[in-house]
Design an enzyme around this catalytic site. Structure first.
Site, PDB file in Angstrom:
ATOM      1  N   GLU A  70      -2.539   6.998   7.705  1.00 50.87           N
ATOM      2  CA  GLU A  70      -3.254   7.871   6.775  1.00 50.87           C
ATOM      3  C   GLU A  70      -4.300   8.682   7.524  1.00 50.87           C
ATOM      4  OE1 GLU A  70      -3.591   5.868   2.319  1.00 50.87           O
ATOM      5  OE2 GLU A  70      -5.268   5.738   3.703  1.00 50.87           O
TER       6      GLU A  70
ATOM      7  N   ARG B 171      -7.045  -7.888  -9.872  1.00 52.56           N
ATOM      8  CA  ARG B 171      -7.789  -9.131 -10.132  1.00 52.56           C
ATOM      9  C   ARG B 171      -9.221  -8.773 -10.475  1.00 52.56           C
ATOM     10  NH1 ARG B 171     -10.865  -8.911  -5.617  1.00 52.56           N
ATOM     11  NH2 ARG B 171      -9.908  -8.199  -3.689  1.00 52.56           N
TER      12      ARG B 171
ATOM     13  N   LYS C  16       0.803  -1.213   0.000  1.00 49.56           N
ATOM     14  CA  LYS C  16       0.000   0.000   0.000  1.00 49.56           C
ATOM     15  C   LYS C  16       0.840   1.270   0.000  1.00 49.56           C
ATOM     16  CE  LYS C  16      -4.409  -1.516   1.945  1.00 49.56           C
ATOM     17  NZ  LYS C  16      -4.264  -2.937   1.671  1.00 49.56           N
TER      18      LYS C  16
END
Length: 458
Positions: free
Chosen positions: A200, A303, A116
């Site tokens: 974050e 995906r 991430k």
């Protein structure tokens, strides 16, 4: 097009892939665990190979067993579905190194988006908005505390290698951050083998909106609209719809352009999803905040998504077919310059869990009647006489309702929920009946806190 395909997954997504492959004349092979031997996907494939016991590490997450099955059956390609090995870059490389076709993005793109922090930094460099946060892992709790002072509380503590809503916690102050940092780090090390933590900014009122992208063999990346995914429990989706009721035409243009830039930044091929947080803006005189809303990159899922059917219905495409065509080096079935949505679709994840606390409740299926009717689609992994075991995700089926507009889709979904009979395992269908009559949801002005508000003590 390759003549044979091994599906390295189970349940509803395995059946979904088999359905398209059969229509295209592709021979299908499935792998399955001992616990899944009697499920419909095993019976529907042209060939089935048992690859181990119920424990997914010994079966569906076992690269050696899956490759051995591919070689023994003469499979020419492998479709990983979602979950399990679908976002494992090493497995993707190994598949191709063995001369097989990998139905998914390249291993480098999977690896780039799998972390991430690395993904955030790549997206920021490509001009994709990212939320305020750390550009390097917070190696210690002191580093996390220092970062939070700059970012501002509340903050989200996230496992850098996490996904699917796992490895996330909110901290409102330094004391909470100390607790959550240690907890998330320990969870990440145990679950992902990587304890890296990212800090974050946390937005208390936010919507979860994602964009379906498809990287084509000629290098272009196209966007097939957005999906609203804000009905969640424990940061995991329960309901998805397309288009999002929160996205105006101008906001959609910005959102889709950013998603295309995200795909181009990593040379993306095949199907993928760019997930974003949508922060409502100031409302105008008409009460509309869509055009002034801000969005931030959350992560990229490299995906096929669970919720891909809503995009298929609104855009009139078969995303599994497009995946297979891209993997085979073929052009898409649609004109990339003439994509346009029509109507509205809503997907409900029918899980083996209770409808109040959402705790799993596996069991033998003693009744199973799927609804039918105009605009109704059911992608299921189970049937009467099968058993939902505790070894895998609780998803039993996906109920999708399509209509000319959102009101018609909701109305058809209500009727379909009432006509879907499941007995044996616990089932969350009563929750959907409640949701589809909830004024906040029906009005379209909801956020990721809607389930919590519905379940708050009265």
């Amino acid at each position: 097009m390759f003549e044979s395909l091994l599906v390295a997954n189970r349940g509803e997504i395995a059946r979904r892939i088999i359905r398209t492959a059969r229509r295209l004349g592709v021979r299908t092979i499935v792998v399955h665990s001992e616990a899944d031997a009697d499920l419909p996907f095993v019976q529907e494939a042209d060939e089935a190979v048992c690859v181990g016991p119920a424990n997914p590490v010994q079966s569906y997450r076992n690269p050696e067993a899956i490759l051995a099955a591919a070689k023994s059956t003469g499979a020419r390609a492998i479709h990983p579905g979602y979950g399990f090995l679908s976002e494992n870059a090493d497995f993707a490389r190994t598949v191709e190194a063995n001369g097989l076709v990998w139905v998914g993005p390249g291993a480098d793109a999977i690896a780039a988006m799998g972390d991430k922090i690395n993904a955030r930094n790549l997206m920021a460099a490509a001009g994709v908005p990212v939320a305020p946060g750390t550009t390097d892992p917070a190696e210690t709790v002191e580093a996390a505390l220092a970062a939070a002072e700059v970012i501002g509380y509340p903050v989200m503590v996230k496992a850098a290698a996490g996904g699917g809503g796992m490895g996330m916690a909110v901290a409102s102050d330094p004391a909470g951050l100390r607790t959550e940092y240690d907890r998330v780090r320990a969870f990440a090390e145990r679950m992902f083998g990587d304890g890296s933590v990212l800090i974050e900014r946390y937005f208390p009122r936010v919507r979860h909106v994602e964009v379906q992208i498809l990287g084509l063999p000629d290098g272009r990346v196209v966007a097939l609209g957005e999906r609203e995914c804000s009905v969640q429990r424990r940061n995991q989706k329960l309901v998805e719809e397309s288009p999002s009721p929160a996205v105006s035409a101008r906001l959609r243009e910005r959102l889709l352009a950013a998603a295309v830039r995200a795909g181009e930044a990593v040379g993306y091929r095949n199907a993928g999803t760019v997930e974003c947080l949508l922060v409502p803006g100031q409302r105008d005189a008409q009460g509309d905040s869509a055009d002034s809303a801000e969005f931030f990159f959350l992560e990229m899922n490299t995906r096929l998504q669970v919720e891909h059917p809503v995009t298929e219905l609104v855009y009139g495409v078969d995303l599994v077919e497009e995946q297979l065509r891209v993997a085979a080096g073929l052009a898409p079935t649609f004109d990339p310059d003439a994509l346009a949505p029509r109507g509205h679709a809503i997907e409900l994840r029918v899980n083996a869990e209770d409808p109040v606390r959402f705790l799993p409740g596996p069991g033998a299926v003693t009744a199973w009647t799927e609804p039918t009717g105009e605009g109704i689609r059911v992608d299921s992994g189970y049937a009467l006489g099968t058993t939902v075991t505790p070894f895998y995700d609780s998803l039993m089926a996906k109920l999708i309702a399509y209509g000319a507009d959102r009101a018609e889709a909701i109305d058809r979904a209500r009727t379909a929920v009432a006509g879907f009979e499941v007995a044996g395992p616990k089932c969350n269908l009563p929750f959907f009946a409640e949701l589809l009559d909830n004024a906040e949801f029906v009005g379209g002005d909801y956020d990721t806190g809607i389930v919590g508000r519905m379940r708050a003590p009265k």
